[in-house]
Design a protein around this motif. Structure first.
Motif, mmCIF file in Angstrom:
data_model
loop_
_atom_site.group_PDB
_atom_site.id
_atom_site.type_symbol
_atom_site.label_atom_id
_atom_site.label_comp_id
_atom_site.label_asym_id
_atom_site.label_seq_id
_atom_site.Cartn_x
_atom_site.Cartn_y
_atom_site.Cartn_z
ATOM 1 N N GLU A 122 11.621 -2.383 -7.660
ATOM 2 C CA GLU A 122 10.221 -2.209 -8.036
ATOM 3 C C GLU A 122 9.281 -2.218 -6.842
ATOM 4 O O GLU A 122 8.200 -1.620 -6.884
ATOM 5 N N GLU A 172 2.159 4.572 -14.391
ATOM 6 C CA GLU A 172 3.058 3.687 -15.145
ATOM 7 C C GLU A 172 3.954 4.492 -16.087
ATOM 8 O O GLU A 172 5.146 4.204 -16.238
ATOM 9 N N LYS A 173 3.367 5.485 -16.716
ATOM 10 C CA LYS A 173 4.146 6.361 -17.602
ATOM 11 C C LYS A 173 5.235 7.087 -16.810
ATOM 12 O O LYS A 173 6.392 7.193 -17.258
ATOM 13 N N CYS A 215 6.666 6.102 -14.059
ATOM 14 C CA CYS A 215 7.706 5.126 -13.698
ATOM 15 C C CYS A 215 8.626 4.844 -14.886
ATOM 16 O O CYS A 215 9.840 4.692 -14.734
ATOM 17 N N ARG A 216 8.022 4.807 -16.070
ATOM 18 C CA ARG A 216 8.814 4.515 -17.275
ATOM 19 C C ARG A 216 9.771 5.657 -17.605
ATOM 20 O O ARG A 216 10.934 5.429 -17.943
ATOM 21 N N PHE A 217 9.273 6.890 -17.498
ATOM 22 C CA PHE A 217 10.104 8.041 -17.853
ATOM 23 C C PHE A 217 10.825 8.666 -16.652
ATOM 24 O O PHE A 217 11.595 9.618 -16.807
ATOM 25 N N LYS A 218 10.526 8.132 -15.444
ATOM 26 C CA LYS A 218 11.204 8.548 -14.208
ATOM 27 C C LYS A 218 11.005 10.028 -13.884
ATOM 28 O O LYS A 218 11.893 10.683 -13.334
ATOM 29 N N ALA A 240 13.091 2.052 -10.598
ATOM 30 C CA ALA A 240 13.708 1.332 -11.725
ATOM 31 C C ALA A 240 14.666 0.246 -11.231
ATOM 32 O O ALA A 240 14.876 -0.760 -11.917
#
Length: 361
Positions: free
Chosen positions: A172, A243-244, A246-249, A169
């Motif tokens: 990148e 990707e999901k 990475c978004r929600f960590k 985050a």
């Protein structure tokens, strides 16, 4: 296999305690909050290195002390073995077997196999998936050192991957390094999935007979393993969710999200079963553990029953008591009436009063 004796020093509410056990049934009775469960916890700790309550080492040390000691003698295959455990408030615990310190906690696993049954276990069916994963992991880690190694490696990679997802985050370019962790993650994850699948298959064969006997042949039970992701598509699913993640960590697929369902006559009793059905299934599951251990190690484990009889109705109590006559058992309870009424044979009785233990004559 049985526990010969245990010594506690500055453990929980005990200043100093030394007890010798019978090979058969040992009863600890007394009012609540006197220290009965602490004795069972210490025995479990010497078998698995962990508290069944999930307590940290410093929480098990007596309030006014800096360290606690447990010494337990175990008889396995006719040979007496000594386990020493040294708990410290600010350092990792020290463990020795027959006076020789061990470097890895995993070296202790398999020396003593324990099945622990508490009132909380009666809710294993209706509670969240975390408790059912814990059930699989605790049993498999005692029986299979390779599984213990794979699980430890998997959890390490999972933690590193989740840390990396948080770091991405802010930077990148780190996303390119996910591939390295993903390969290891899938490698260990597939091994865990396969071992859990075999475990569920084997315990099904044992549990079906036990449950049928408890219910008078009225119910047919089945455990259904529900992996978070099929092992053959594991890598693809992990990549698809990158990707999901990475978004929600956090990592969204893998054995850390596995579960199993419990079906009675084809109905999922996690969702649609009565409390009675769920409790009977939990009892069947715990008794299945005993015979699963016997099948693998060709010996009976030690059974610890922590105030569980008070949570069962008379029929389930009778079945449980009739099932454990050939197993070294340690039972905590508030009174002896249930055992006397059922004419259940007791080999040794301990009365527990505020950190003191007496053997009534």
């Amino acid at each position: 296999m049985y526990i010969e004796s245990i010594e506690l020093k500055n453990y929980r509410n005990y200043n100093s305690l030394a007890l010798e056990f019978d090979k058969g049934t040992n009863i600890f009775y007394g009012d609540n909050a006197q220290g009965k469960t602490n004795i069972l916890e210490a025995a479990y700790l010497c078998s698995t290195t962990k508290s069944h309550r999930g307590s940290k080492d410093k929480e098990m040390i007596k309030f006014d002390a800096d360290e606690a000691h447990i010494r337990m003698f175990v008889n396995k295959d006719g040979i007496s073995r000594k386990i020493d455990m040294h708990l410290k408030k600010s350092k990792p615990k020290g463990i020795a077997i027959d006076g020789i310190p061990i470097r890895k906690a995993s070296e202790l696993f398999g020396l003593l196999n324990i099945v622990f049954f508490s009132p909380e276990d009666l809710n294993i069916i209706k509670n969240g998936p975390g408790e059912r994963r814990r059930f699989m992991d605790l049993e498999l880690c005692q029986l299979d050192k390779l599984y213990l190694s794979n699980l430890s490696s998997y959890n390490h990679v999972l933690n590193q991957r989740n840390k990396l997802l948080k770091d991405i985050a802010f930077q990148e370019s780190l996303k390119d390094t996910l591939e390295i962790w993903d390969e290891q993650f899938v490698l260990y994850g597939k091994e865990i999935i396969e071992t859990r699948r075999r475990f569920i298959d084997e315990i099904n064969g044992i549990m079906e007979k036990i449950h049928s006997s408890i219910t008078g042949n009225r119910e047919k039970i089945e455990l259904v393993y529900e992996p978070s992701v099929p092992d053959e598509n594991f890598y693809q699913e992990l990549s698809k969710n990158r990707e999901k993640d990475c978004r929600f960590k956090q990592t969204s697929v893998g054995p850390h999200r596995d579960d199993f369902s419990v079906k009675v006559n084809g109905i999922d009793i996690r969702r649609y079963g009565s409390q009675g059905q769920q409790r009977t299934a939990a009892l069947s599951l715990k008794l299945s553990e005993i015979y699963m251990v016997k099948k693998v190690i060709k010996d009976m484990p030690v059974l610890l029953l922590d105030d569980v009889l008070s949570e069962l109705d008379s029929n389930r109590q009778n079945y449980l008591l009739n099932s454990i006559s050939h197993v070294q058992t340690m039972i905590t309870c508030t009174g002896l009436d249930d055992f006397i009424d059922k004419r259940f044979h007791i080999n040794k009785i301990f009365k527990v009063i505020d950190g003191d233990v007496f053997c009534p004559s």
